[in-house]
Structure formats: structure tokens, C-alpha cells
Design a protein around this motif. Structure first.
Motif, PDB file in Angstrom:
ATOM      1  N   SER A   6      40.678  24.698  34.564  1.00  0.00           N
ATOM      2  CA  SER A   6      40.847  26.027  35.156  1.00  0.00           C
ATOM      3  C   SER A   6      40.372  27.073  34.155  1.00  0.00           C
ATOM      4  CB  SER A   6      42.299  26.270  35.543  1.00  0.00           C
ATOM      5  OG  SER A   6      43.091  26.380  34.407  1.00  0.00           O
ATOM      6  N   ILE A   7      39.643  28.047  34.690  1.00  0.00           N
ATOM      7  CA  ILE A   7      39.012  29.046  33.814  1.00  0.00           C
ATOM      8  C   ILE A   7      39.503  30.435  34.188  1.00  0.00           C
ATOM      9  CG2 ILE A   7      36.793  30.145  33.257  1.00  0.00           C
ATOM     10  CD1 ILE A   7      35.503  27.367  33.736  1.00  0.00           C
ATOM     11  N   THR A   8      39.856  31.210  33.168  1.00  0.00           N
ATOM     12  CA  THR A   8      40.201  32.615  33.392  1.00  0.00           C
ATOM     13  C   THR A   8      39.103  33.483  32.802  1.00  0.00           C
ATOM     14  OG1 THR A   8      42.580  32.203  33.324  1.00  0.00           O
ATOM     15  CG2 THR A   8      41.883  34.448  32.869  1.00  0.00           C
ATOM     16  N   ILE A   9      38.629  34.426  33.608  1.00  0.00           N
ATOM     17  CA  ILE A   9      37.681  35.420  33.110  1.00  0.00           C
ATOM     18  C   ILE A   9      38.426  36.746  33.064  1.00  0.00           C
ATOM     19  CG2 ILE A   9      35.540  36.678  33.616  1.00  0.00           C
ATOM     20  CD1 ILE A   9      34.520  34.134  34.944  1.00  0.00           C
ATOM     21  N   THR A  10      38.389  37.411  31.927  1.00  0.00           N
ATOM     22  CA  THR A  10      39.162  38.643  31.792  1.00  0.00           C
ATOM     23  C   THR A  10      38.249  39.866  31.840  1.00  0.00           C
ATOM     24  OG1 THR A  10      39.038  38.834  29.381  1.00  0.00           O
ATOM     25  CG2 THR A  10      40.738  37.372  30.268  1.00  0.00           C
ATOM     26  N   PHE A  34      41.006  36.234  42.434  1.00  0.00           N
ATOM     27  CA  PHE A  34      40.937  37.557  41.813  1.00  0.00           C
ATOM     28  C   PHE A  34      42.339  38.132  41.711  1.00  0.00           C
ATOM     29  CE2 PHE A  34      40.739  42.222  42.640  1.00  0.00           C
ATOM     30  CZ  PHE A  34      40.170  42.593  41.438  1.00  0.00           C
ATOM     31  N   LEU A  35      42.690  38.644  40.531  1.00  0.00           N
ATOM     32  CA  LEU A  35      43.984  39.331  40.407  1.00  0.00           C
ATOM     33  C   LEU A  35      43.812  40.650  39.664  1.00  0.00           C
ATOM     34  CD1 LEU A  35      47.098  39.365  40.758  1.00  0.00           C
ATOM     35  CD2 LEU A  35      47.260  38.329  38.493  1.00  0.00           C
ATOM     36  N   ASP A  36      44.194  41.731  40.345  1.00  0.00           N
ATOM     37  CA  ASP A  36      44.250  43.045  39.718  1.00  0.00           C
ATOM     38  C   ASP A  36      45.666  43.192  39.166  1.00  0.00           C
ATOM     39  OD1 ASP A  36      44.569  45.681  39.088  1.00  0.00           O
ATOM     40  OD2 ASP A  36      43.866  46.468  41.007  1.00  0.00           O
ATOM     41  N   THR A  37      45.821  42.995  37.847  1.00  0.00           N
ATOM     42  CA  THR A  37      47.178  42.954  37.270  1.00  0.00           C
ATOM     43  C   THR A  37      47.866  44.319  37.307  1.00  0.00           C
ATOM     44  OG1 THR A  37      46.389  43.362  35.012  1.00  0.00           O
ATOM     45  CG2 THR A  37      46.545  41.049  35.732  1.00  0.00           C
ATOM     46  N   GLY A  38      47.069  45.393  37.401  1.00  0.00           N
ATOM     47  CA  GLY A  38      47.671  46.730  37.494  1.00  0.00           C
ATOM     48  C   GLY A  38      48.572  46.843  38.709  1.00  0.00           C
ATOM     49  N   ASP A 137      45.206  44.481  29.016  1.00  0.00           N
ATOM     50  CA  ASP A 137      45.524  43.602  27.872  1.00  0.00           C
ATOM     51  C   ASP A 137      45.273  42.142  28.239  1.00  0.00           C
ATOM     52  OD1 ASP A 137      47.489  43.346  29.797  1.00  0.00           O
ATOM     53  OD2 ASP A 137      49.117  43.082  28.355  1.00  0.00           O
ATOM     54  N   ILE A 138      44.373  41.911  29.184  1.00  0.00           N
ATOM     55  CA  ILE A 138      44.195  40.533  29.661  1.00  0.00           C
ATOM     56  C   ILE A 138      43.492  39.682  28.607  1.00  0.00           C
ATOM     57  CG2 ILE A 138      43.428  39.085  31.593  1.00  0.00           C
ATOM     58  CD1 ILE A 138      45.510  41.262  32.285  1.00  0.00           C
ATOM     59  N   GLY A 139      42.410  40.214  28.052  1.00  0.00           N
ATOM     60  CA  GLY A 139      41.684  39.450  27.026  1.00  0.00           C
ATOM     61  C   GLY A 139      42.400  39.417  25.685  1.00  0.00           C
ATOM     62  N   THR A 140      43.294  40.369  25.446  1.00  0.00           N
ATOM     63  CA  THR A 140      43.974  40.426  24.144  1.00  0.00           C
ATOM     64  C   THR A 140      45.329  39.728  24.153  1.00  0.00           C
ATOM     65  OG1 THR A 140      44.795  42.605  24.785  1.00  0.00           O
ATOM     66  CG2 THR A 140      42.876  42.555  23.325  1.00  0.00           C
ATOM     67  N   VAL A 141      46.088  39.861  25.248  1.00  0.00           N
ATOM     68  CA  VAL A 141      47.468  39.356  25.248  1.00  0.00           C
ATOM     69  C   VAL A 141      47.747  38.325  26.357  1.00  0.00           C
ATOM     70  CG1 VAL A 141      49.903  40.038  25.548  1.00  0.00           C
ATOM     71  CG2 VAL A 141      48.347  41.507  24.247  1.00  0.00           C
ATOM     72  N   ARG A 199      42.809  47.722  24.323  1.00  0.00           N
ATOM     73  CA  ARG A 199      41.873  47.510  23.216  1.00  0.00           C
ATOM     74  C   ARG A 199      40.732  46.660  23.731  1.00  0.00           C
ATOM     75  NH1 ARG A 199      44.268  50.541  20.814  1.00  0.00           N
ATOM     76  NH2 ARG A 199      45.622  50.467  18.996  1.00  0.00           N
ATOM     77  N   LYS A 200      39.586  46.852  23.111  1.00  0.00           N
ATOM     78  CA  LYS A 200      38.471  45.968  23.465  1.00  0.00           C
ATOM     79  C   LYS A 200      38.699  44.637  22.749  1.00  0.00           C
ATOM     80  CE  LYS A 200      33.727  45.438  22.461  1.00  0.00           C
ATOM     81  NZ  LYS A 200      32.632  45.872  21.657  1.00  0.00           N
ATOM     82  N   PRO A 201      38.801  43.512  23.483  1.00  0.00           N
ATOM     83  CA  PRO A 201      38.961  42.226  22.792  1.00  0.00           C
ATOM     84  C   PRO A 201      37.765  41.978  21.869  1.00  0.00           C
ATOM     85  CG  PRO A 201      39.351  41.980  25.155  1.00  0.00           C
ATOM     86  CD  PRO A 201      38.785  43.361  24.947  1.00  0.00           C
ATOM     87  N   ILE A 202      38.019  41.369  20.715  1.00  0.00           N
ATOM     88  CA  ILE A 202      36.967  41.211  19.693  1.00  0.00           C
ATOM     89  C   ILE A 202      35.706  40.560  20.275  1.00  0.00           C
ATOM     90  CG2 ILE A 202      36.400  40.142  17.448  1.00  0.00           C
ATOM     91  CD1 ILE A 202      39.500  40.017  17.023  1.00  0.00           C
TER      92      ILE A 202
END
Ligand code: DC
Length: 229
Positions: A6-10, A34-38, A137-141, A199-202
Motif C-alpha cells: 500500500s502506497i501513500t502519496i502526500t 483520496f483523503l482531504d485531511t482538512g 503535516d502529511i509528509g512530515t508527521v 512545513r515543506k517536507p525535506i
């Protein structure tokens, strides 16, 4: 080529940077969920306002967050919705984007216990499926191990203009200056909070969408997807 069950794209970025339109289109094109976490933070905000809980009553909001049942469903109705959101089985989708919700959601999303609860819910929604998740904060947290991360940005004037146009197209009253001020306040709260700030994920691919048409952004995202995944 990434071998994974399973793959998550942030996709992270500030309000009205194009995450929602592009996230949904990307998911649709590659056959992912698709999930809009907001919408989880927005649903809790709607519930708080409906119950007349003061926005400063952190304890009551945390209790509410653990008591209520927020369900996000792929839209079952023939309308322009990307999804349907239920609180304790009641459809509150149309209230998610009201100006009252807009004005209060960022503050509610600063509460660490609320973030913890909703982050767990996001992870369980993503568990075992291929999914595109958009937020702050999907890609960071929420999904730091995701194999593909995007960060969408756009100038604040352009973002306010997009929101204003959306409101007008859907027949809502809209004041450009009020939208701009609201966006500035929300950007400020979202980027300065202690817990999981925007934040922009690294390792994210950044796309500035200010002068780009959505179709061009989508083509670029699909190109990157096919290179990485
Ligand atoms: O993307 P949006 O405008 O619907 O998000 C509403 C608010 O929710 C936004 O001001 C910040 C918060 N949010 C967050 O803190 N973390 C997320 N992953 C998604 C949204």
C-alpha cells in the motif's frame, strides 16, 4: 519502481494552493483513494460550533473529539462534492466550508490532543490502501515514510483570488479583502503552531502553482509519479 502493498502519496501546502483539486485528480488518474485531511479538522470545528462550545474551551473540544464519530465517505450524492462527511451519522458536508468554520478551524487544529486523535484516524483510513492524502503535516508527521511527497504553493493573492472565484461560482457571498485577511491569519496559525506546523517536507517535490493552469500541474505530478513509483 517501489514494491509495496500500500502506497501513500502526500500533498501538503497552504490553504487554496490547489491541493484539493489536484489531489483528487491525481488520485482519480492513478486509481488511488483520496483523503482531504482538512475535512476532519473542519468536521470537529462544525461539531464544536453546533454545540456552542467556546473556541477557547480546549478541554471540552478534546472531549468532543474523542466522543464523536467522524466518517468520511466518497460522495454518494449527485453534486459537486468531493466527499460526504458525517458526524454521528448526520451529513454536515455543506457546513465544512462555511466562513464560520473557516475562521475557527485553524485554532482548533492547534490543540495537540486533537491532532493526535485525528492523526490516528488518518493513519487508519490509509492503512492497507493506496491513497493520496492532502493536508499540512502529511509528509512530515502523518506519513513521513511516504515514497512520494508533494508540496504545492501559490502566492497569497492568487490563493485569495481562487477562493473568491470559487465562492462566486457557487453563488455564495464573497469579499476578496476578507478572504485575504482570513488566509493571512490561517497561514500564520498553521505555520507558527508548535505542534506539526505547516512545513515543506525535506524530500518533497515543490510546485508553485501561482501561474500554472491545473492541467499543467497535474501533468507534472503524473510525470513525477510515473518516475518515482
Ligand atoms: O485544508 P483546509 O483548509 O481544509 O484545512 C483546514 C485547517 O485544518 C487548516 O487551517 C489547518 C488544519 N489542518 C491541519 O492542521 N493539518 C492537516 N493535515 C489538515 C488541515
Amino acid at each position: 519502481m517501489i514494491e509495496n502493498t500500500s502506497i501513500t502519496i502526500t500533498i501538503d501546502g497552504p490553504s487554496s494552493s490547489g491541493k484539493s483539486t489536484l489531489g483528487e485528480q491525481l488520485a482519480h488518474n492513478i486509481g488511488y483513494h483520496f483523503l482531504d485531511t482538512g475535512c476532519l479538522y473542519r468536521a470537529l470545528t462544525v461539531a464544536t460550533l453546533q454545540r456552542n462550545i467556546p473556541i477557547t474551551d480546549t478541554h471540552a473540544i478534546i472531549k468532543l473529539a474523542s466522543d464523536i464519530d467522524i466518517v468520511v465517505q466518497t460522495s454518494a450524492v449527485e453534486d459537486v462534492r468531493q466527499y460526504t462527511v458525517l458526524i454521528d451519522e448526520i451529513d454536515i458536508t455543506w457546513e465544512l466550508r462555511s466562513s464560520r468554520t473557516d475562521s475557527n478551524v485553524s485554532l482548533i487544529s492547534t490543540i495537540p490532543e486533537v491532532r493526535h486523535l485525528l492523526t490516528e484516524q488518518m493513519r487508519s483510513i490509509a492503512d492497507g490502501v493506496n491513497i493520496v492524502m492532502i493536508g499540512r503535516d502529511i509528509g512530515t508527521v502523518v506519513a513521513p515514510e511516504a515514497p512520494l511527497k508533494f508540496y504545492l504553493d501559490a502566492s497569497i493573492d492568487e490563493r485569495a483570488r481562487r477562493r473568491h472565484n470559487e465562492n462566486m461560482q457557487s453563488g455564495q457571498e464573497s469579499d476578496y479583502k476578507e478572504i485575504l485577511t482570513n488566509l493571512q491569519t490561517r497561514d500564520d496559525i498553521d505555520t507558527r503552531r508548535d505542534n506539526a506546523p505547516l512545513r515543506k517536507p525535506i524530500n518533497a517535490y515543490t510546485i508553485d502553482t501561482t501561474t500554472m493552469k491545473p492541467t499543467k500541474v497535474l501533468i507534472e505530478m503524473l510525470r513525477i509519479f510515473h518516475t518515482v513509483i
